[in-house]
Write a protein that holds these residues in place. Structure first.
Motif, short mmCIF file in Angstrom:
data_model
loop_
_atom_site.label_atom_id
_atom_site.label_comp_id
_atom_site.label_asym_id
_atom_site.label_seq_id
_atom_site.Cartn_x
_atom_site.Cartn_y
_atom_site.Cartn_z
N GLY A 110 -38.44 -94.20 63.47
CA GLY A 110 -38.17 -95.59 63.86
C GLY A 110 -38.30 -96.51 62.65
N LYS A 111 -39.35 -96.31 61.85
CA LYS A 111 -39.53 -97.14 60.65
C LYS A 111 -38.45 -96.84 59.62
CE LYS A 111 -44.37 -98.05 61.32
NZ LYS A 111 -45.75 -97.75 60.96
N HIS A 112 -38.04 -95.62 59.53
CA HIS A 112 -36.95 -95.24 58.64
C HIS A 112 -35.67 -96.01 59.02
CE1 HIS A 112 -33.72 -92.29 57.36
NE2 HIS A 112 -34.33 -92.54 56.25
N GLU A 163 -50.73 -100.11 61.54
CA GLU A 163 -49.66 -99.32 62.17
C GLU A 163 -48.29 -99.97 61.97
OE1 GLU A 163 -50.17 -98.92 66.36
OE2 GLU A 163 -50.19 -101.08 66.71
N ASN A 164 -48.29 -101.25 61.54
CA ASN A 164 -47.00 -101.91 61.32
C ASN A 164 -46.46 -101.72 59.90
OD1 ASN A 164 -46.84 -103.02 63.94
ND2 ASN A 164 -48.35 -104.57 63.33
N TYR A 165 -47.30 -101.18 59.03
CA TYR A 165 -46.85 -100.91 57.65
C TYR A 165 -45.69 -99.90 57.69
CZ TYR A 165 -47.17 -99.14 52.82
OH TYR A 165 -46.90 -98.74 51.53
N ALA A 169 -42.38 -93.33 53.04
CA ALA A 169 -41.05 -92.71 53.16
C ALA A 169 -39.98 -93.77 53.44
CB ALA A 169 -41.06 -91.65 54.26
N ALA A 170 -40.28 -94.71 54.35
CA ALA A 170 -39.30 -95.76 54.66
C ALA A 170 -39.08 -96.66 53.44
CB ALA A 170 -39.77 -96.58 55.86
N ASN A 197 -46.45 -105.76 55.55
CA ASN A 197 -45.96 -104.58 56.27
C ASN A 197 -44.89 -103.85 55.46
OD1 ASN A 197 -47.61 -105.10 58.42
ND2 ASN A 197 -46.07 -106.35 59.49
N GLY A 198 -44.46 -104.50 54.39
CA GLY A 198 -43.46 -103.91 53.51
C GLY A 198 -44.07 -103.48 52.19
N ALA A 199 -43.41 -103.86 51.09
CA ALA A 199 -43.83 -103.37 49.77
C ALA A 199 -45.25 -103.78 49.40
CB ALA A 199 -42.86 -103.88 48.71
N TRP A 200 -45.66 -105.00 49.81
CA TRP A 200 -47.00 -105.48 49.40
C TRP A 200 -48.12 -104.80 50.16
CZ3 TRP A 200 -46.31 -107.32 44.87
CH2 TRP A 200 -45.13 -108.01 44.56
N GLY A 201 -47.79 -104.08 51.20
CA GLY A 201 -48.81 -103.29 51.90
C GLY A 201 -49.30 -102.14 51.03
N CYS A 202 -48.45 -101.69 50.12
CA CYS A 202 -48.81 -100.56 49.25
C CYS A 202 -49.87 -101.00 48.25
CB CYS A 202 -47.58 -100.04 48.53
SG CYS A 202 -48.00 -98.78 47.30
#
Ligand code: SF4
Length: 237
Positions: A110-112, A163-165, A169-170, A197-202
């Motif tokens: 789903g995230k993909h 869980e929203n991150y 892989a996505a 939830n996107g790149a800054w979550g990393c």
């Protein structure tokens, strides 16, 4: 040689608790861990459930925890482990167990899908294929090796906390299209990832890179997305 396999068993339709079951397998040092699971299922216990398809590290369906580390069962041989021929096999963490070693990967895919994993172009379709230049292709080539096995996302501690991150892989798949010079949706792709939830979550924990069975520098690719976001901000000022 005799190998002992301690395997996680759980059928939520009948069991209240997971348990571990022991099997003894006659194996060669060059047997894959997947071969051993097949021997158990075919010769001892047909109720044991696990996923596999190609058995050659391409389909990405047999990612498991083998002696505490996430691996593809088809890429690891018995002789690769210094554990006196004792193996503990468990399902991927993070995901819910459907049965035994089979986990529910719907949230992963789903995230993909959320990152629009396909080329978007507002240019007219060419007469033949959209040619890519070699230099640009080399830049994002590592991301093309991803087989969507979910090992990275399963290993990622951020995914466990949020869980929203989107997960590694996505984000890696998003990087693949952001970096592709033929794709014209770069602005909206970067805007989608410019948050926690996107790149800054990393937080650059590197666990994804460490477990990736295809040797993809996942963390570096996510860091590249952050650079793209910053460059885009500068351009807009
Ligand atoms: S980046 Fe590596 S670990 Fe993650 S899904 Fe792709 S192949 Fe598997």
């Amino acid at each position: 040689m005799k190998c002992t396999f301690i395997i996680y068993r759980f059928d939520p339709t009948v069991d209240t608790e997971p348990r571990y079951q022991e099997y003894i397998v006659e194996a060669e040092p060059t047997d894959k861990i997947l071969d051993c699971l097949n021997k158990i299922r075919w010769e001892q216990d047909s109720t044991l459930s696990y996923r596999y398809s190609c058995a050659h590290g391409i389909c990405g369906s047999d990612a498991l925890v083998i002696n505490g580390r996430i691996e593809l069962a088809c890429q690891k041989l018995v002789r690769d482990f210094k554990t006196a021929n004792n193996f503990v096999i468990e399902p991927l963490p993070l995901f819910s167990v459907i049965k035994d070693l089979v986990v529910d990967l719907d949230p992963f895919f789903g995230k993909h899908r959320e990152v629009r994993p396909y080329l978007i172009s507002d240019e007219d379709p060419p007469e033949h294929e959209r040619l890519q230049d070699a230099q640009n292709q080399a830049f994002f080539e590592p991301a093309l090796r991803c087989i969507l096995c979910a090992s990275c996302t399963s290993a990622c501690p951020i995914n466990r906390a949020n869980e929203n991150y989107l997960g590694p892989a996505a984000l890696l798949r998003a990087f693949r299209y952001i970096a592709d010079s033929r794709d014209t949706a770069t602005g909206s792709r970067l805007a989608q990832l410019d948050n926690e939830n996107g790149a800054w979550g990393c937080k650059s924990m590197w666990w994804c890179t460490d477990v990736c069975p295809k040797g993809i520098p996942v963390t570096k690719c996510i860091a590249q997305i952050k650079r793209f976001i910053k460059e885009e901000e500068k351009r807009e000022k």
